[in-house]
Design a protein around this motif. Structure first.
Motif, PDB file in Angstrom:
ATOM      1  N   GLU A  23       0.830  -1.204   0.000  1.00  0.00           N
ATOM      2  CA  GLU A  23       0.000   0.000   0.000  1.00  0.00           C
ATOM      3  C   GLU A  23       0.871   1.263   0.000  1.00  0.00           C
ATOM      4  OE1 GLU A  23      -3.645   2.073   2.504  1.00  0.00           O
ATOM      5  OE2 GLU A  23      -2.649   0.315   3.327  1.00  0.00           O
ATOM      6  N   SER A  24       1.952   1.255   0.786  1.00  0.00           N
ATOM      7  CA  SER A  24       2.870   2.402   0.830  1.00  0.00           C
ATOM      8  C   SER A  24       3.560   2.604  -0.506  1.00  0.00           C
ATOM      9  CB  SER A  24       3.926   2.207   1.916  1.00  0.00           C
ATOM     10  OG  SER A  24       3.345   2.193   3.184  1.00  0.00           O
ATOM     11  N   LYS A  25       3.950   1.501  -1.147  1.00  0.00           N
ATOM     12  CA  LYS A  25       4.594   1.594  -2.457  1.00  0.00           C
ATOM     13  C   LYS A  25       3.640   2.187  -3.489  1.00  0.00           C
ATOM     14  CE  LYS A  25       7.555  -2.393  -1.612  1.00  0.00           C
ATOM     15  NZ  LYS A  25       7.885  -3.759  -2.014  1.00  0.00           N
ATOM     16  N   THR A  26       2.388   1.740  -3.453  1.00  0.00           N
ATOM     17  CA  THR A  26       1.382   2.256  -4.379  1.00  0.00           C
ATOM     18  C   THR A  26       1.148   3.740  -4.135  1.00  0.00           C
ATOM     19  OG1 THR A  26       0.314   0.093  -4.497  1.00  0.00           O
ATOM     20  CG2 THR A  26      -1.005   1.990  -5.174  1.00  0.00           C
ATOM     21  N   ASP A  27       1.043   4.134  -2.876  1.00  0.00           N
ATOM     22  CA  ASP A  27       0.848   5.548  -2.531  1.00  0.00           C
ATOM     23  C   ASP A  27       2.018   6.395  -3.024  1.00  0.00           C
ATOM     24  OD1 ASP A  27      -1.535   4.881  -1.299  1.00  0.00           O
ATOM     25  OD2 ASP A  27      -0.705   4.974   0.733  1.00  0.00           O
ATOM     26  N   LEU A  28       3.238   5.916  -2.805  1.00  0.00           N
ATOM     27  CA  LEU A  28       4.419   6.660  -3.235  1.00  0.00           C
ATOM     28  C   LEU A  28       4.433   6.814  -4.754  1.00  0.00           C
ATOM     29  CD1 LEU A  28       7.118   8.032  -2.689  1.00  0.00           C
ATOM     30  CD2 LEU A  28       8.183   5.762  -2.693  1.00  0.00           C
ATOM     31  N   LEU A  29       4.111   5.741  -5.468  1.00  0.00           N
ATOM     32  CA  LEU A  29       4.082   5.805  -6.925  1.00  0.00           C
ATOM     33  C   LEU A  29       3.040   6.815  -7.405  1.00  0.00           C
ATOM     34  CD1 LEU A  29       5.133   4.758  -9.611  1.00  0.00           C
ATOM     35  CD2 LEU A  29       3.430   2.936  -9.485  1.00  0.00           C
TER      36      LEU A  29
END
Length: 65
Positions: A31-37
């Motif tokens: 979820e954090s990776k998706t948010d950062l992207l």
């Protein structure tokens, strides 16, 4: 209607670079990776993005796993 001062503020806000420091130093959830992207993609159009990390280039792929 924008005043001259508010128009200058708006233009300055549009030109602010996105700077990410020490990116990838800690484990990230999917979820954090998706948010950062999403943040990076939303900022890239016509603006500068600088991502800094101490992760060796050969290990950068693990950040997206």
């Amino acid at each position: 209607m924008l005043t001259a001062a508010s128009e200058n503020d708006w233009r300055a806000a549009q030109n602010r670079p996105l700077i990410l420091d020490d990116c990838g130093m800690d484990a990230m959830t999917q979820e954090s990776k998706t948010d950062l992207l999403e943040v990076i993609e939303g900022h890239m159009e016509g603006r500068s993005t600088l991502i800094m990390s101490q992760v060796p280039v050969g290990e950068m792929a693990r950040l997206s796993e």
